[in-house]
Design a protein around this motif. Structure first.
Motif, PDB file in Angstrom:
ATOM      1  N   VAL A 170       0.813  -1.219   0.000  1.00  0.00           N
ATOM      2  CA  VAL A 170       0.000   0.000   0.000  1.00  0.00           C
ATOM      3  C   VAL A 170       0.850   1.274   0.000  1.00  0.00           C
ATOM      4  CG1 VAL A 170      -1.974  -1.114   1.096  1.00  0.00           C
ATOM      5  CG2 VAL A 170      -0.274   0.026   2.517  1.00  0.00           C
ATOM      6  N   THR A 171       2.145   1.140   0.242  1.00  0.00           N
ATOM      7  CA  THR A 171       3.019   2.322   0.305  1.00  0.00           C
ATOM      8  C   THR A 171       3.067   3.095  -1.008  1.00  0.00           C
ATOM      9  OG1 THR A 171       4.320   1.301   2.053  1.00  0.00           O
ATOM     10  CG2 THR A 171       5.337   3.131   0.877  1.00  0.00           C
ATOM     11  N   PRO A 172       3.236   2.444  -2.167  1.00  0.00           N
ATOM     12  CA  PRO A 172       3.222   3.229  -3.409  1.00  0.00           C
ATOM     13  C   PRO A 172       1.904   3.981  -3.624  1.00  0.00           C
ATOM     14  CG  PRO A 172       4.185   1.092  -3.820  1.00  0.00           C
ATOM     15  CD  PRO A 172       3.618   1.049  -2.432  1.00  0.00           C
ATOM     16  N   SER A 173       0.786   3.365  -3.237  1.00  0.00           N
ATOM     17  CA  SER A 173      -0.506   4.055  -3.370  1.00  0.00           C
ATOM     18  C   SER A 173      -0.568   5.276  -2.464  1.00  0.00           C
ATOM     19  CB  SER A 173      -1.655   3.109  -3.020  1.00  0.00           C
ATOM     20  OG  SER A 173      -1.702   2.057  -3.939  1.00  0.00           O
ATOM     21  N   LEU A 174      -0.010   5.154  -1.267  1.00  0.00           N
ATOM     22  CA  LEU A 174       0.004   6.303  -0.351  1.00  0.00           C
ATOM     23  C   LEU A 174       0.891   7.422  -0.889  1.00  0.00           C
ATOM     24  CD1 LEU A 174       0.145   4.472   3.092  1.00  0.00           C
ATOM     25  CD2 LEU A 174      -1.794   5.697   2.087  1.00  0.00           C
ATOM     26  N   ILE A 175       2.031   7.054  -1.455  1.00  0.00           N
ATOM     27  CA  ILE A 175       2.906   8.064  -2.060  1.00  0.00           C
ATOM     28  C   ILE A 175       2.175   8.749  -3.213  1.00  0.00           C
ATOM     29  CG2 ILE A 175       5.051   8.427  -3.356  1.00  0.00           C
ATOM     30  CD1 ILE A 175       6.249   6.102  -1.716  1.00  0.00           C
ATOM     31  N   ALA A 176       1.497   7.956  -4.037  1.00  0.00           N
ATOM     32  CA  ALA A 176       0.740   8.514  -5.169  1.00  0.00           C
ATOM     33  C   ALA A 176      -0.370   9.438  -4.673  1.00  0.00           C
ATOM     34  CB  ALA A 176       0.153   7.383  -6.010  1.00  0.00           C
ATOM     35  N   TRP A 177      -1.043   9.021  -3.614  1.00  0.00           N
ATOM     36  CA  TRP A 177      -2.125   9.839  -3.057  1.00  0.00           C
ATOM     37  C   TRP A 177      -1.571  11.169  -2.538  1.00  0.00           C
ATOM     38  CZ3 TRP A 177      -2.924  10.881   2.322  1.00  0.00           C
ATOM     39  CH2 TRP A 177      -4.093  11.596   2.574  1.00  0.00           C
ATOM     40  N   SER A 209       5.090  17.344  -6.497  1.00  0.00           N
ATOM     41  CA  SER A 209       4.388  16.121  -6.896  1.00  0.00           C
ATOM     42  C   SER A 209       5.244  15.281  -7.835  1.00  0.00           C
ATOM     43  CB  SER A 209       3.066  16.467  -7.577  1.00  0.00           C
ATOM     44  OG  SER A 209       2.170  17.049  -6.682  1.00  0.00           O
ATOM     45  N   VAL A 210       5.863  15.934  -8.801  1.00  0.00           N
ATOM     46  CA  VAL A 210       6.698  15.229  -9.770  1.00  0.00           C
ATOM     47  C   VAL A 210       7.897  14.590  -9.066  1.00  0.00           C
ATOM     48  CG1 VAL A 210       8.245  15.588 -11.740  1.00  0.00           C
ATOM     49  CG2 VAL A 210       5.943  16.551 -11.767  1.00  0.00           C
ATOM     50  N   THR A 211       8.520  15.317  -8.161  1.00  0.00           N
ATOM     51  CA  THR A 211       9.664  14.793  -7.419  1.00  0.00           C
ATOM     52  C   THR A 211       9.254  13.594  -6.570  1.00  0.00           C
ATOM     53  OG1 THR A 211      10.630  17.007  -7.350  1.00  0.00           O
ATOM     54  CG2 THR A 211      11.487  15.394  -5.773  1.00  0.00           C
ATOM     55  N   LEU A 212       8.132  13.705  -5.897  1.00  0.00           N
ATOM     56  CA  LEU A 212       7.627  12.615  -5.063  1.00  0.00           C
ATOM     57  C   LEU A 212       7.327  11.378  -5.906  1.00  0.00           C
ATOM     58  CD1 LEU A 212       6.757  11.836  -2.194  1.00  0.00           C
ATOM     59  CD2 LEU A 212       4.514  12.779  -2.713  1.00  0.00           C
ATOM     60  N   LEU A 213       6.689  11.559  -7.040  1.00  0.00           N
ATOM     61  CA  LEU A 213       6.363  10.428  -7.913  1.00  0.00           C
ATOM     62  C   LEU A 213       7.625   9.784  -8.501  1.00  0.00           C
ATOM     63  CD1 LEU A 213       3.253  11.908  -9.722  1.00  0.00           C
ATOM     64  CD2 LEU A 213       3.285   9.930  -8.195  1.00  0.00           C
ATOM     65  N   THR A 214       8.584  10.606  -8.898  1.00  0.00           N
ATOM     66  CA  THR A 214       9.838  10.063  -9.434  1.00  0.00           C
ATOM     67  C   THR A 214      10.536   9.220  -8.373  1.00  0.00           C
ATOM     68  OG1 THR A 214      10.067  12.004 -10.859  1.00  0.00           O
ATOM     69  CG2 THR A 214      12.030  10.635 -10.555  1.00  0.00           C
TER      70      THR A 214
END
Length: 163
Positions: A92-99, A111-116
């Protein structure tokens, strides 16, 4: 602006999908045996937890004590359940990062930095923890897809930063 938001939203959906592989592994093998068990090493779990905490300014002593106790519990008691818990937690961690990347309080560059960072972190953890749990073609396919997704986000980030 619309294309930027669409790119960020699509990247977030891709990142959310990546964590689902770990969930599927747990569902496929509810009784993880010692022979086939390949979990996320504790150091990577700790690194991921720190990554998310630092991003949200939530790093406290309580979190460190929890992780230390968790490590002790992991080594002494029921490792197969702990490994399943770690895999489910990571799923669930990638989903939380995406959220988090979709929150309106973040600037697009954040947002872009976090997603990268999320896509690259997920890639590294998957390469280590999925070796014995998925077909080899999946991990090979992840290399060009991750390079494309991260370089695309990196290009958007550079454009936002320099323009």
């Amino acid at each position: 602006q619309l294309s930027l938001n669409a790119h960020i939203a699509y990247s977030a959906s891709i990142l959310s999908f990546l964590g689902a592989v770990h969930w599927g592994i747990v569902l496929k093998s509810p009784n993880i045996s010692k022979r086939t068990q390949t979990s996320i090493p504790f150091q990577q779990f700790h690194t991921t937890f720190l990554f998310i905490s630092i991003l949200n300014n939530l790093l406290t002593n309580t979190l460190h004590y929890f992780l230390i106790l968790f490590c002790v519990f992991h080594s002494l008691f029921i490792p197969h359940l702990v490994h399943m818990f770690l895999r489910l937690s990571w799923s669930v961690t990638p989903s939380l990062i995406a959220w988090i990347s979709q929150l309106s309080v973040l600037q697009p560059i954040e947002s872009v930095t976090l997603l990268t960072g999320g896509i690259l972190t997920t890639f590294v953890i998957d390469q280590i923890s999925l070796r014995n749990n998925v077909p080899s073609w999946y991990l090979k396919l992840r290399v060009p897809l991750t390079l494309f997704a991260s370089s695309s986000l990196f290009t958007v980030g550079c454009t936002l930063y320099f323009l």
